[in-house]
Design an enzyme around this catalytic site. Structure first.
Site, PDB file in Angstrom:
ATOM      1  N   GLY A 194      -9.323   5.854  -4.139  1.00 21.30           N
ATOM      2  CA  GLY A 194      -9.602   5.194  -5.419  1.00 21.30           C
ATOM      3  C   GLY A 194     -10.928   5.646  -6.004  1.00 21.30           C
ATOM      4  O   GLY A 194     -11.700   4.832  -6.514  1.00 21.30           O
ATOM      5  N   SER A 249     -11.523   7.749  -8.580  1.00 19.72           N
ATOM      6  CA  SER A 249     -11.530   8.276  -9.952  1.00 19.72           C
ATOM      7  C   SER A 249     -12.247   7.367 -10.949  1.00 19.72           C
ATOM      8  O   SER A 249     -12.679   7.815 -12.008  1.00 19.72           O
ATOM      9  CB  SER A 249     -10.084   8.487 -10.416  1.00 19.72           C
ATOM     10  OG  SER A 249      -9.299   7.326 -10.155  1.00 19.72           O
ATOM     11  N   ARG A 250     -12.354   6.074 -10.595  1.00 18.95           N
ATOM     12  CA  ARG A 250     -12.897   5.108 -11.578  1.00 18.95           C
ATOM     13  C   ARG A 250     -13.683   4.023 -10.845  1.00 18.95           C
ATOM     14  O   ARG A 250     -13.583   3.874  -9.626  1.00 18.95           O
ATOM     15  CB  ARG A 250     -11.751   4.426 -12.329  1.00 18.95           C
ATOM     16  CG  ARG A 250     -10.929   5.330 -13.169  1.00 18.95           C
ATOM     17  CD  ARG A 250      -9.891   4.574 -13.963  1.00 18.95           C
ATOM     18  NE  ARG A 250      -8.730   4.197 -13.182  1.00 18.95           N
ATOM     19  CZ  ARG A 250      -8.272   2.946 -13.049  1.00 18.95           C
ATOM     20  NH1 ARG A 250      -8.890   1.950 -13.658  1.00 18.95           N
ATOM     21  NH2 ARG A 250      -7.194   2.688 -12.339  1.00 18.95           N
ATOM     22  N   ASN A 276     -11.238   2.363  -0.507  1.00 24.59           N
ATOM     23  CA  ASN A 276     -11.665   1.575  -1.664  1.00 24.59           C
ATOM     24  C   ASN A 276     -10.534   1.245  -2.633  1.00 24.59           C
ATOM     25  O   ASN A 276     -10.619   0.257  -3.362  1.00 24.59           O
ATOM     26  CB  ASN A 276     -12.765   2.359  -2.402  1.00 24.59           C
ATOM     27  CG  ASN A 276     -12.983   1.849  -3.805  1.00 24.59           C
ATOM     28  OD1 ASN A 276     -13.646   0.837  -4.023  1.00 24.59           O
ATOM     29  ND2 ASN A 276     -12.392   2.542  -4.790  1.00 24.59           N
ATOM     30  N   TYR A 279      -3.675 -11.065  -3.288  1.00 22.00           N
ATOM     31  CA  TYR A 279      -4.937 -10.315  -3.203  1.00 22.00           C
ATOM     32  C   TYR A 279      -5.810 -10.855  -2.066  1.00 22.00           C
ATOM     33  O   TYR A 279      -6.346 -10.082  -1.254  1.00 22.00           O
ATOM     34  CB  TYR A 279      -5.651 -10.428  -4.546  1.00 22.00           C
ATOM     35  CG  TYR A 279      -6.897  -9.589  -4.685  1.00 22.00           C
ATOM     36  CD1 TYR A 279      -6.821  -8.203  -4.802  1.00 22.00           C
ATOM     37  CD2 TYR A 279      -8.160 -10.179  -4.718  1.00 22.00           C
ATOM     38  CE1 TYR A 279      -7.969  -7.432  -4.947  1.00 22.00           C
ATOM     39  CE2 TYR A 279      -9.308  -9.423  -4.867  1.00 22.00           C
ATOM     40  CZ  TYR A 279      -9.210  -8.046  -4.983  1.00 22.00           C
ATOM     41  OH  TYR A 279     -10.355  -7.297  -5.122  1.00 22.00           O
ATOM     42  N   ALA A 289      -4.906 -12.509   0.588  1.00 19.83           N
ATOM     43  CA  ALA A 289      -4.288 -12.184   1.879  1.00 19.83           C
ATOM     44  C   ALA A 289      -4.572 -10.721   2.244  1.00 19.83           C
ATOM     45  O   ALA A 289      -4.876 -10.401   3.404  1.00 19.83           O
ATOM     46  CB  ALA A 289      -2.784 -12.434   1.822  1.00 19.83           C
ATOM     47  N   LYS A 344      -7.127  -8.897   1.330  1.00 19.43           N
ATOM     48  CA  LYS A 344      -8.541  -8.664   1.649  1.00 19.43           C
ATOM     49  C   LYS A 344      -8.938  -9.344   2.962  1.00 19.43           C
ATOM     50  O   LYS A 344      -9.710  -8.789   3.741  1.00 19.43           O
ATOM     51  CB  LYS A 344      -9.421  -9.150   0.484  1.00 19.43           C
ATOM     52  CG  LYS A 344      -9.223  -8.349  -0.818  1.00 19.43           C
ATOM     53  CD  LYS A 344      -9.492  -6.872  -0.622  1.00 19.43           C
ATOM     54  CE  LYS A 344      -9.428  -6.079  -1.913  1.00 19.43           C
ATOM     55  NZ  LYS A 344      -9.721  -4.645  -1.741  1.00 19.43           N
ATOM     56  N   ILE A 376     -17.770  -7.477 -10.151  1.00 27.19           N
ATOM     57  CA  ILE A 376     -18.310  -6.175 -10.548  1.00 27.19           C
ATOM     58  C   ILE A 376     -17.622  -5.722 -11.835  1.00 27.19           C
ATOM     59  O   ILE A 376     -16.393  -5.820 -11.946  1.00 27.19           O
ATOM     60  CB  ILE A 376     -18.071  -5.121  -9.426  1.00 27.19           C
ATOM     61  CG1 ILE A 376     -18.504  -5.672  -8.047  1.00 27.19           C
ATOM     62  CG2 ILE A 376     -18.777  -3.811  -9.763  1.00 27.19           C
ATOM     63  CD1 ILE A 376     -19.929  -6.086  -7.916  1.00 27.19           C
TER      64      ILE A 376
END
Ligand code: NAP
Length: 251
Positions: free
Chosen positions: A12, A14-15, A90, A155, A157, A159, A188
């Site tokens: 991940g 690219s951004r 990431n 989400y 679960a 993490k 963020i």
């Protein structure tokens, strides 16, 4: 924080947060490959900019939820640079819905992209890292692992799963010189959070003790430390980088 001459792979990249991690590692002198899924223009632009600055960086298209893609990405890096020292998992997505409204696809997509991907890449990376008796694995969690946000069951679960997985992996490979840690960002400013920031940015800021939203560099600085030679005595930990959001005081 020494990462020079190390070989790194960031998913991940690219951004957003991943891009900041790629830049930080490359500026620190590491050779950096990064994975993106579909945003080829952003990936090519980042690789070209860093290459023009004399950094060694390249992009790999892959779907992190697919084991074969993870194996191929790691093989690609080892074939090009001879080893893999640093892995940053990431890549991540959100598909927020209350549980009753959540489809099986929305559950599976988040679990596979956020959590199964970490298994996929860690399993593929452990072999090369064991061969050099050195490794730094940094997995991207979230403060959502501990929160009880309605609409984020899939989400949260994923993490919380990353954190449990990372602790087990840390104990399995500590004696081989491989450390495994998590970074858990708070709020963020990236594409992932842009809609929420537009709708409620000021309210969110006022609930954060440092009174600002986090920036991708706030996270990349923490990742750079955990990816460096100097963090060798830290493993199995979760570092919250959240401006005090989870302290539970009166902000
Ligand atoms: P973002 O701006 O939405 O970027 C997501 C990145 O992941 C992109 O590079 C995207 O590639 C890649 N990606 C998504 N699905 C993929 C797949 N199946 N295969 C390969 N790559 C894939 O996200 P972000 O805000 O930087 O978040 C990065 C990480 O931090 C995520 O794990 C997220 O859960 C975590 N996090 C973020 C926040 C926050 O406030 N932003 C807070 C806590 C934790 P493409 O460019 O090709 O689409």
């Amino acid at each position: 924080m020494k990462v020079s001459d190390r070989v790194a792979l960031v998913t991940g990249g690219s951004r957003g947060i991943g891009k900041a991690i790629v830049v930080a590692l490359a500026n620190g002198g590491a050779k950096v490959a990064f994975v993106y899924q579909s945003n080829k223009d952003a990936a090519d632009k980042l690789a070209a900019e860093l290459t023009a600055q004399g950094r060694e960086v390249y992009a790999i298209q892959a779907d992190v939820s697919k084991k074969a893609d993870a194996d191929a990405a790691i093989e690609n890096v080892v074939a090009k640079w001879g080893r893999l020292d640093i892995l940053v998992n990431n890549a991540g997505i959100i598909r927020d819905k209350l549980v009753l409204a959540m489809s099986a696809e929305e559950w599976n997509e988040v679990i596979q992209t956020n959590l199964t991907s970490v298994f996929n890449f860690c399993q593929a990376a452990i072999g090369p890292m064991m061969r050099s008796r050195y490794g730094r694995i940094v997995n991207m969690s979230s403060v959502a692992a501990d929160f009880s946000n309605p609409g984020q069951a899939n989400y949260a679960a994923s993490k919380a799963g990353i954190e449990g997985f990372s602790r087990c992996l840390a104990t399995e490979y500590a004696k081989r010189g491989i450390t495994v840690n998590c970074v858990a960002p708070g709020f963020i400013e990236t594409d992932m959070t842009s809609a929420v920031v537009s709708a409620a940015g000021d309210k969110i800021k006022s609930s954060i003790p440092v009174k600002r939203l986090g920036q991708p560099d706030d996270i990349s600085n923490a990742v750079l430390f955990l990816a460096s030679d100097e963090s060798s005595y830290i493993t199995g930990q979760v570092l919250k980088v959240d401006g005090g959001l989870t302290l539970g005081g009166m902000a």
